[in-house]
Structures are given as C-alpha cells and as structure tokens.
Motif scaffolding. Structure first.
Motif, short mmCIF file in Angstrom:
data_model
loop_
_atom_site.label_atom_id
_atom_site.label_comp_id
_atom_site.label_asym_id
_atom_site.label_seq_id
_atom_site.Cartn_x
_atom_site.Cartn_y
_atom_site.Cartn_z
N SER A 191 0.75 -1.17 0.18
CA SER A 191 0.05 -0.06 -0.11
C SER A 191 0.92 1.31 0.01
N PRO A 192 0.44 2.37 -0.28
CA PRO A 192 0.99 3.47 -0.23
C PRO A 192 1.98 3.96 1.18
N ARG A 193 1.40 3.53 1.91
CA ARG A 193 2.16 3.80 3.36
C ARG A 193 3.04 2.64 3.55
N ASP A 194 3.26 1.93 2.72
CA ASP A 194 4.50 0.81 2.81
C ASP A 194 5.67 1.48 2.19
N ILE A 195 5.40 2.51 1.33
CA ILE A 195 6.62 2.94 0.32
C ILE A 195 7.43 3.97 1.16
N PRO A 196 8.71 3.68 1.19
CA PRO A 196 9.41 4.60 2.19
C PRO A 196 9.24 6.16 1.67
N GLY A 197 9.15 7.17 2.47
CA GLY A 197 9.00 8.46 2.23
C GLY A 197 7.37 8.83 1.91
N TYR A 198 6.55 7.72 2.11
CA TYR A 198 5.19 8.19 1.67
C TYR A 198 4.45 8.88 2.90
N GLU A 199 3.84 9.90 2.46
CA GLU A 199 2.96 10.81 3.30
C GLU A 199 1.52 10.71 2.92
N ALA A 200 0.81 10.37 3.76
CA ALA A 200 -0.82 10.43 3.54
C ALA A 200 -1.21 12.01 3.20
N ARG A 201 -2.27 12.17 2.30
CA ARG A 201 -2.82 13.48 2.14
C ARG A 201 -3.64 13.91 3.19
N PRO A 202 -3.61 14.97 3.57
CA PRO A 202 -4.31 15.51 4.71
C PRO A 202 -5.86 15.38 4.31
N GLY A 203 -6.63 14.67 5.47
CA GLY A 203 -8.20 14.69 5.13
C GLY A 203 -8.38 13.19 4.40
N THR A 204 -7.53 12.26 4.16
CA THR A 204 -7.85 11.18 3.49
C THR A 204 -7.38 10.08 4.44
N ALA A 205 -8.23 8.98 4.48
CA ALA A 205 -8.11 7.73 5.11
C ALA A 205 -7.59 6.66 4.35
N SER A 206 -6.50 6.03 4.75
CA SER A 206 -6.24 4.78 3.91
C SER A 206 -6.61 3.55 4.57
N GLN A 207 -7.61 3.12 3.94
CA GLN A 207 -8.33 1.87 4.39
C GLN A 207 -7.71 0.65 3.95
N GLU A 208 -7.39 -0.49 4.54
CA GLU A 208 -6.96 -1.49 4.18
C GLU A 208 -7.71 -2.21 3.07
N GLY A 209 -7.01 -2.53 1.89
CA GLY A 209 -7.70 -2.98 0.63
C GLY A 209 -8.45 -1.92 -0.26
N GLY A 210 -8.46 -0.49 0.80
CA GLY A 210 -9.08 0.48 -0.38
C GLY A 210 -8.64 0.78 -1.45
N GLU A 211 -9.21 1.69 -2.27
CA GLU A 211 -8.56 2.19 -3.68
C GLU A 211 -7.39 2.85 -3.58
N ASP A 212 -6.95 3.72 -2.42
CA ASP A 212 -5.51 4.14 -2.22
C ASP A 212 -4.51 3.15 -2.57
N ASN A 213 -4.80 1.85 -2.12
CA ASN A 213 -3.65 0.97 -1.82
C ASN A 213 -3.72 0.21 -3.11
N GLU A 214 -4.40 0.36 -4.24
CA GLU A 214 -4.23 -0.50 -5.33
C GLU A 214 -3.11 0.15 -6.46
#
Length: 301
Positions: free
Chosen positions: A86-109
């Motif tokens: 998922s994006p959060r597994d990538i070194p240096g990744y920072e979640a965008r403010p106001g977004t939630a990264s759900q396991e298996g969600g669209e952000d993880n594809e």
C-alpha cells in the motif's frame, strides 16, 4: 527448451564457371550449437516484474549480444512478488491531509510489490513462503503472466529448469536464499520452512543453480533463516555494490558476500540501482559464460 542445434545449410547451387572449382567443396558451419540459459530476474522492494524489466531492458539486450558468440541464448524471466504494498508501505510516503487509507481500499491499489515483509517487532521475515512458492509455481509451470510475470524477447512463460538468478535489493536477498535452498546441503531448522524448500527443489528437478548475480543485495538476518548460510553458499556468485548506495548499508551487502564461497565483487560509482551500461554488462556476461561452461564441462566428465 534445452539445447538445440541449427541445421547446416546445403551449399548454394551454381553453374557459374568462375565458381566451378569450388562446387564440390562442402561449406563448413562454424556456428556453435545454441544453448538456452534460463534466468530468473527478481525485482526489488516496491517494484514489479514489469517495472524491473523496463529498468533493465538495455542490460537484457547487451547480455544477449555478448553471449551470442558463445552460442548462449539468455531467456530472462521477470516474476512479480506476491505481496502487494500500500502507499504507506513505500519509504517516504505521506498520506494526504483529510484522507484515510483503508486496508484494501482504492488508495492501496498501486503496482508495488514485495517478496517478503520485515517484522521489526519479532525480528522475522513474513511471507517468505509465499514468495518462494511463487517462484516454485513458475518453475513447475503453474505460474505465468497472470501472476505478473514478464519475459524477455522471444521467450515463453512456463515451467522449465532455471540455470541462474539475478536479484536486485530485496530481490538480491531472495536470490541468495533461493540459491542456498537449491544447493541441497542447507536444511531448515524450523519446520515452517520445510514446505517451501521442498517446493523449490522439486520445481527445479533437484538441481542447484549454476550462478547467482546480486545487485545491492543483503543477507537474511532473522535467526530462523540462518541455516541458509551454514555452510556458506557454494554456487558461484557475482555481487555488484554501489559506492553511493544509501538504501542498503554496505555492511548488509558485505554480510551476504561473506556468506558465499569465493564471491566475485564489483563496485560501481553509483547508488541503489542496476548499472546497465556496456561497461557493467560485459563482466556480467563473462561471469555467466564462465559459470555455464564450467558446469557443462563437469557434467561431461
């Protein structure tokens, strides 16, 4: 697959008086028999088989050209690791403010994969078995392009004995582990590893690799995997290190070098990547040629 010999072409027929003196002289075919060399190409953490091939395409072409005079035809196969990141597994990744990264969600594809995952808390590697079984499935013919496998020009996906492995970064660690497991003299001390060890050995017909090439690799530090390096890896290994590599510490790469018998080590003046210029492709080709011809000579004795 396997060895094949190109048939000799018959002498050209001609009625020209100028060539009549040579008409009865058979042409000599000096070309060497073609021998396919199947090579697994293992990508690094956050990459995929397709991305790794895109980054090493120039190396693939140079290698094929350099090995052609020796009658060696490399088939490069690029499987993709089974663990999607998922994006959060990538070194240096920072979640965008106001977004939630759900396991298996669209952000993880995203098209980022790993061969295994490091469990810092328990000092273990998770999913090693899944990664090894992905390789075993390919070698036995059960894997393929539906699993994200890329192949070199003119190659076909499918089972077949593997001659060598090339791995980058985490793929380099994986290459070292696979090489050791296939030697047959390293036996797992933990029962959980027995299944995948048998799977990869059976998939390669009980045959060890002829060579392993490792770029910016490292050794597996968990204690339950220490058996892979005891005794040292006997298969010929070539290690490429980057003098400016800030991703994999030199001591980690040296740790893998130290766990191999008679390793060949080359250092390029760059960072964490696979050098693909002719300057670095030629020693790779020479190493593969020496290893393949050496094993074939021993087999004929």
């Amino acid at each position: 697959m396997g060895d094949s010999t190109s048939p000799s072409q018959p002498p050209s027929r001609t009625d020209s008086p100028a060539l009549s003196s040579r008409a009865g002289t058979p042409k000599i075919n000096n070309s060497k028999p073609k021998k396919e060399i199947r090579i697994l190409m293992l990508h690094g953490y956050t990459q995929s088989g397709a991305l790794f091939r895109a980054k090493t395409r120039a190396l693939e072409k140079l290698l094929a050209k350099a090995l052609a005079p020796a009658g060696l035809v490399p088939t490069m196969v690029y499987p993709t690791g089974p663990n999607r990141l998922s994006p959060r597994d990538i070194p240096g990744y920072e979640a965008r403010p106001g977004t939630a990264s759900q396991e298996g969600g669209e952000d993880n594809e995203i098209d980022s994969w790993a061969w295994f995952r490091k469990d810092e808390a328990n000092e273990r590697y998770r999913f090693v078995e899944e990664g090894m079984r992905r390789l075993a499935d390919f070698m036995s013919g059960e894997g393929g392009q539906e699993d994200g496998t890329e192949v070199g020009d003119g190659a076909a996906v499918g089972g077949g004995l593997i001659d060598g492995v090339v791995g980058f970064s985490q793929g380099g660690c994986m290459a070292g582990m696979l090489t050791a497991a296939l030697e047959g003299c390293h036996e797992p001390t933990a029962k959980e590893h027995e299944g995948w060890v048998k799977a990869v050995r059976d998939a390669n017909g009980g045959r060890p690799l002829k060579f392993a090439v490792i770029y910016s690799g490292f050794f597996a530090t968990p204690r339950d995997l220490a058996w892979l390096y005891e005794p040292k890896i006997k298969t010929p290994t070539l290690h490429f290190l980057g003098s400016l590599d800030t991703v994999v510490d030199e001591s980690r790469s040296q740790g893998l070098v130290d766990r191999c018998e008679d390793p060949v080590v080359l250092t390029h003046p760059g960072g964490h990547y696979v050098p693909v210029s002719k300057e670095w492709a030629m020693p790779l080709a020479g190493f593969i040629k020496k290893c393949v011809e050496g094993v074939d000579a021993q087999t004929r004795l």
